[in-house]
Design an enzyme around this catalytic site. Structure first.
Site, PDB file in Angstrom:
ATOM      1  N   GLY A 277     -27.082  56.660  72.240  1.00 36.69           N
ATOM      2  CA  GLY A 277     -25.749  56.616  72.806  1.00 36.69           C
ATOM      3  C   GLY A 277     -25.701  55.859  74.120  1.00 36.69           C
ATOM      4  N   PHE A 278     -24.546  55.914  74.754  1.00 33.35           N
ATOM      5  CA  PHE A 278     -24.315  55.207  76.016  1.00 33.35           C
ATOM      6  C   PHE A 278     -25.306  55.654  77.085  1.00 33.35           C
ATOM      7  CE2 PHE A 278     -21.570  55.644  79.993  1.00 33.35           C
ATOM      8  CZ  PHE A 278     -21.931  54.412  80.500  1.00 33.35           C
TER       9      PHE A 278
ATOM     10  N   ASN B 133     -31.493  75.008  68.815  1.00 29.10           N
ATOM     11  CA  ASN B 133     -32.655  74.375  68.201  1.00 29.10           C
ATOM     12  C   ASN B 133     -33.556  73.700  69.235  1.00 29.10           C
ATOM     13  OD1 ASN B 133     -32.081  75.112  65.533  1.00 29.10           O
ATOM     14  ND2 ASN B 133     -30.719  73.363  65.239  1.00 29.10           N
TER      15      ASN B 133
ATOM     16  N   LYS C  33     -39.176  76.325  73.864  1.00 28.08           N
ATOM     17  CA  LYS C  33     -39.857  77.624  74.001  1.00 28.08           C
ATOM     18  C   LYS C  33     -41.215  77.593  73.304  1.00 28.08           C
ATOM     19  CE  LYS C  33     -39.492  82.401  72.422  1.00 28.08           C
ATOM     20  NZ  LYS C  33     -38.781  83.297  71.483  1.00 28.08           N
TER      21      LYS C  33
ATOM     22  N   TYR D 218     -15.257  70.564  72.781  1.00 25.31           N
ATOM     23  CA  TYR D 218     -16.205  69.934  73.711  1.00 25.31           C
ATOM     24  C   TYR D 218     -16.385  70.790  74.955  1.00 25.31           C
ATOM     25  CZ  TYR D 218     -18.360  66.274  76.593  1.00 25.31           C
ATOM     26  OH  TYR D 218     -19.219  65.554  77.393  1.00 25.31           O
TER      27      TYR D 218
ATOM     28  N   LYS E  48     -19.818  72.932  75.573  1.00 26.37           N
ATOM     29  CA  LYS E  48     -20.724  72.659  76.693  1.00 26.37           C
ATOM     30  C   LYS E  48     -20.893  73.898  77.583  1.00 26.37           C
ATOM     31  CE  LYS E  48     -21.809  68.202  76.299  1.00 26.37           C
ATOM     32  NZ  LYS E  48     -23.177  67.663  76.314  1.00 26.37           N
TER      33      LYS E  48
END
Length: 323
Positions: A14-15, A101, A107, A147, A151
């Site tokens: 991505g960016f 995940n 962990k 979103y 987050k």
């Protein structure tokens, strides 16, 4: 000499991810880029494909991943409203299941892991500027919630893994970022304005143009992410990374028109639901604990970004003519 590490970057095509991969490879590290290419693009990584220290894996982090690495930068998630609202359930799953995940992987490996969070956790803020102690004002059931709340939940998971499993975590809250490799169709204001200006289309401003944002050049943000990851475990975050220099949408549009020499007119449209009125980071924590602050002025960064989009549009026109 600093130890060379094997580093996983999710959302690495991505960016932000592609710029981060470049910086880490340039630093001598081995980098594994993981991306499902929903919004990422292999072209962003063209300069790395010949490096023996770089590897790409096509994978969706909502499914478990088994690798051996020293550190994890978790950047995977569509970040522009057009893309994250297209499949809001998947957006939430990327932030929540994806974090679970990646935290599970960290962990198992006892690896340090950084979460790329966002200024959107502050929502339509009631305090200005926003510092890390502010809990935010977010609509939990609106069109941006997939979103914003995704987050916020990811941050919760990171801190619970730290408390429950003594995991070494870092959380960065990234404010509006711009620069080369922004997608021209991502709906974010800088890319919208530049593409519209270069093609002499009307520049679209939502609302009255007096709402504000603070724009940080991509190189500065990447430098902040690396500095945060490299600090000792006492500096956990959240840490705001952004440019505290505030600009109105009208001011940004006028600057883009000036720098492009565009003939574009300005067109006003209704403000989208839950769009924040103002956004400005308080970066005292980053300055004090990381020794970090932005160095690229908005005008200079826009010149670089405009040059990128000019080349992108020229290449697209040539490809269309050849088809």
């Amino acid at each position: 000499m600093a130890r060379k590490k094997r580093i996983l970057v999710t959302g690495g095509a991505g960016f932000l991810g592609s710029h981060l991969c470049e910086k880490l490879v340039d630093g001598g590290h081995e980098v594994l880029c993981v991306d499902n290419f929903y919004t990422g693009d292999k072209e962003n990584l063209a300069g790395l494909l010949g490096s023996p220290r770089f590897e790409i894996i096509r994978h969706d982090i909502t499914f478990p991943l088994y690798l051996e690495v020293d550190e994890i930068f978790n950047l995977a998630c569509p970040a522009s409203p057009i893309h994250y609202q297209y499949d809001p359930v998947q957006t939430t799953k990327t932030s929540v299941h994806g974090s679970i995940n990646m935290l599970g992987l960290a962990k198992r490996l006892r690896a340090k892991i950084l979460q790329a969070s966002t200024s959107e956790v502050y929502g339509d803020a009631e305090i200005h500027p926003q510092d890390e102690t502010y809990w935010g004002r977010v609509n939990p059931i609106g069109p941006r919630s997939c979103y914003d709340e995704g987050k916020r939940c990811a941050e919760t998971l990171f801190f619970d893994y730290r408390r429950q499993h003594n995991l070494s975590i870092k959380v960065a809250r990234i404010f509006n970022t711009y620069g080369p490799r922004l997608r021209p169709d991502d709906g974010r204001v800088v890319s919208n304005f530049i593409v519209q200006a270069l093609t002499n289309q009307p520049i679209t401003i939502y609302g009255d143009g007096q709402q504000t944002r603070s724009f940080c050049y991509v190189d500065d943000v990447i430098d902040g992410l690396v500095k945060l990851m490299d600090t000792n475990d006492e500096v956990v975050g959240p840490v705001n990374l952004g440019n505290p220099s505030e600009v109105t949408m009208m001011g940004l549009a006028e600057l883009v028109i000036e720098l492009t020499g565009s003939r574009s007119a300005i067109e006003f449209k209704p403000l989208p639901l839950d769009d924040p009125r103002q956004r400005q980071p308080n970066i005292k924590l980053a300055r004090d604990r990381l020794g970090w602050g932005p160095s690229v002025p908005l005008r200079d960064g826009l010149v670089e970004t405009i040059a990128y989009f000019e080349n992108f549009i020229i290449a697209a026109d040539r490809a269309g003519a050849a088809a």
